[in-house]
Design a protein around this motif. Sequence first.
Motif, mmCIF file in Angstrom:
data_model
loop_
_atom_site.group_PDB
_atom_site.id
_atom_site.type_symbol
_atom_site.label_atom_id
_atom_site.label_comp_id
_atom_site.label_asym_id
_atom_site.label_seq_id
_atom_site.Cartn_x
_atom_site.Cartn_y
_atom_site.Cartn_z
ATOM 1 N N PHE A 24 37.143 40.847 43.051
ATOM 2 C CA PHE A 24 36.581 40.855 41.702
ATOM 3 C C PHE A 24 37.659 40.756 40.636
ATOM 4 C CE2 PHE A 24 35.419 43.351 37.907
ATOM 5 C CZ PHE A 24 34.359 42.587 37.456
ATOM 6 N N TYR A 25 38.675 41.633 40.732
ATOM 7 C CA TYR A 25 39.718 41.632 39.724
ATOM 8 C C TYR A 25 40.634 40.420 39.857
ATOM 9 C CZ TYR A 25 38.260 46.237 38.232
ATOM 10 O OH TYR A 25 37.530 47.271 37.736
ATOM 11 N N GLY A 26 40.748 39.911 41.089
ATOM 12 C CA GLY A 26 41.514 38.680 41.258
ATOM 13 C C GLY A 26 40.831 37.518 40.562
ATOM 14 N N TYR A 27 39.495 37.473 40.645
ATOM 15 C CA TYR A 27 38.746 36.422 39.963
ATOM 16 C C TYR A 27 38.914 36.527 38.454
ATOM 17 C CZ TYR A 27 34.780 33.843 38.112
ATOM 18 O OH TYR A 27 33.986 32.993 37.388
ATOM 19 N N LYS A 28 38.857 37.765 37.948
ATOM 20 C CA LYS A 28 39.037 37.955 36.515
ATOM 21 C C LYS A 28 40.427 37.512 36.078
ATOM 22 C CE LYS A 28 37.267 41.202 34.145
ATOM 23 N NZ LYS A 28 36.982 42.488 33.507
ATOM 24 N N TRP A 29 41.430 37.781 36.915
ATOM 25 C CA TRP A 29 42.790 37.372 36.563
ATOM 26 C C TRP A 29 42.914 35.857 36.540
ATOM 27 C CZ3 TRP A 29 46.539 34.447 38.908
ATOM 28 C CH2 TRP A 29 47.798 34.502 38.304
ATOM 29 N N LEU A 30 42.237 35.190 37.521
ATOM 30 C CA LEU A 30 42.317 33.733 37.560
ATOM 31 C C LEU A 30 41.698 33.117 36.327
ATOM 32 C CD1 LEU A 30 41.502 32.980 41.307
ATOM 33 C CD2 LEU A 30 43.671 32.573 40.128
ATOM 34 N N ASN B 258 48.052 38.106 24.802
ATOM 35 C CA ASN B 258 48.088 37.820 23.374
ATOM 36 C C ASN B 258 47.919 36.328 23.125
ATOM 37 O OD1 ASN B 258 48.767 40.559 22.553
ATOM 38 N ND2 ASN B 258 50.787 40.165 23.447
ATOM 39 N N THR B 259 47.583 36.006 21.885
ATOM 40 C CA THR B 259 47.475 34.613 21.464
ATOM 41 C C THR B 259 48.519 34.338 20.398
ATOM 42 O OG1 THR B 259 45.109 34.434 21.938
ATOM 43 C CG2 THR B 259 46.011 32.905 20.328
ATOM 44 N N SER C 30 55.500 34.224 24.005
ATOM 45 C CA SER C 30 54.417 34.328 24.983
ATOM 46 C C SER C 30 54.920 34.680 26.370
ATOM 47 C CB SER C 30 53.645 33.001 25.051
ATOM 48 O OG SER C 30 54.461 31.972 25.580
ATOM 49 N N GLY C 31 54.059 35.376 27.116
ATOM 50 C CA GLY C 31 54.303 35.698 28.512
ATOM 51 C C GLY C 31 53.261 35.035 29.388
ATOM 52 N N PRO C 32 53.320 35.247 30.690
ATOM 53 C CA PRO C 32 52.408 34.570 31.627
ATOM 54 C C PRO C 32 50.925 34.856 31.381
ATOM 55 C CG PRO C 32 54.267 35.521 32.796
ATOM 56 C CD PRO C 32 54.348 36.035 31.396
ATOM 57 N N ASP C 33 50.585 36.005 30.817
ATOM 58 C CA ASP C 33 49.179 36.344 30.594
ATOM 59 C C ASP C 33 48.676 35.934 29.219
ATOM 60 O OD1 ASP C 33 48.905 37.495 33.111
ATOM 61 O OD2 ASP C 33 49.619 39.444 32.410
ATOM 62 N N ASP C 34 49.522 35.269 28.439
ATOM 63 C CA ASP C 34 49.167 34.911 27.065
ATOM 64 C C ASP C 34 48.663 33.478 26.976
ATOM 65 O OD1 ASP C 34 50.051 37.443 26.307
ATOM 66 O OD2 ASP C 34 52.094 36.733 25.921
ATOM 67 N N ARG C 35 48.228 33.119 25.773
ATOM 68 C CA ARG C 35 47.848 31.735 25.513
ATOM 69 C C ARG C 35 48.500 31.273 24.219
ATOM 70 N NH1 ARG C 35 42.082 31.448 22.463
ATOM 71 N NH2 ARG C 35 42.341 33.343 21.269
ATOM 72 N N ALA D 227 53.413 30.835 28.635
ATOM 73 C CA ALA D 227 51.981 31.140 28.591
ATOM 74 C C ALA D 227 51.204 30.384 29.655
ATOM 75 C CB ALA D 227 51.423 30.802 27.210
ATOM 76 N N LYS D 228 50.223 31.072 30.240
ATOM 77 C CA LYS D 228 49.385 30.446 31.260
ATOM 78 C C LYS D 228 48.374 29.484 30.651
ATOM 79 C CE LYS D 228 46.198 32.809 33.592
ATOM 80 N NZ LYS D 228 45.615 33.736 34.590
ATOM 81 N N THR D 229 47.846 29.820 29.476
ATOM 82 C CA THR D 229 46.840 29.002 28.812
ATOM 83 C C THR D 229 47.481 28.291 27.629
ATOM 84 O OG1 THR D 229 45.097 30.553 29.467
ATOM 85 C CG2 THR D 229 44.582 29.007 27.697
#
Length: 293
Positions: free
Chosen positions: A18-24, A35-36, A114-119, A161-163
């Motif tokens: 579940f949490y892996g899907y949310k991370w993807l 962050n954006t 930005s970091g990997p979890d940012d956009r 950034a990932k996004t």
Amino acid sequence: MKNITNILIFIAVAAGIFYGYKWLKGADFSGNEGNTYAVVVGISDYLNGSDPQSGVQAQLNDLRYCDDDARIFYDFLRSPAGGSVPAENIALLIDNQASKLQIINQMEAFFAKSGPDDRVIFYFAGHGANGFFATYDIDMRNMNTSLKHKEVKEVFRKCRAKTRLCFADACMSGSMKNRAREVVEMKPVPVSVRSFEDEESGLVVLMAARSYQYSSENVSIGHGYFTKFLVDGLQGGADKNKDELVTIKEAFDYLYLHLASLPKSGPEDKGQVPVIFGKYDPDMPVAKLKGAA
């Protein structure tokens, strides 16, 4: 005891999935993941431009609503649907603030945070053509003064950034992928390189029109059609399945429906159809509406 252990293992695996899907799903317009950082540009009045009604000869015509388009996109990012992005995370560059050097400097400065979890987001409204954006200080006699697509792409490529999203409300902006015409003479120019399509940069690019079309402004709405429909869609109009999330595919479908149905002004009007390209999940959320989990 063995049954309890098996149950605990099952719960742990299910939670991991579940949490892996949310991370993807990753960083999105909801503001709940990372962050954006955004650079928002709108140019109506050019250094070497003039009002087409004035009769003054200039390198290119000034535009009417690109500054207003940039402001409503900025307002969207600041809103809950846009992620309630803090003002300090957005560079808003209007008219003479949007020189080539300033745009690149602001993109590099903001995207470097930005970091990997940012956009990261680049929005541009103004003139555009074969492989470039026309910045405030463009000199059409020296194309090194233009903001080339490859220069924008390089800034995206360097960030973590990932996004990575690019929205362009520019005439013939589809030249980022296919063919274009010159800003001044409007003659067909073949483009052998897809100047903005690059999997390494990780970009999702949403453009206002195909390479042989114009991005239109409208007096009655006081905006460019693309930006007005884009923001309307992201604020809920594009939420086709009513799950209070607007995905990138829903946003594009909404734009396509509204832009492709615009009435044509005459036989020379080739219409306006949006373009999307890049490597992306079509279910990636780009806006989160009130009440969405």
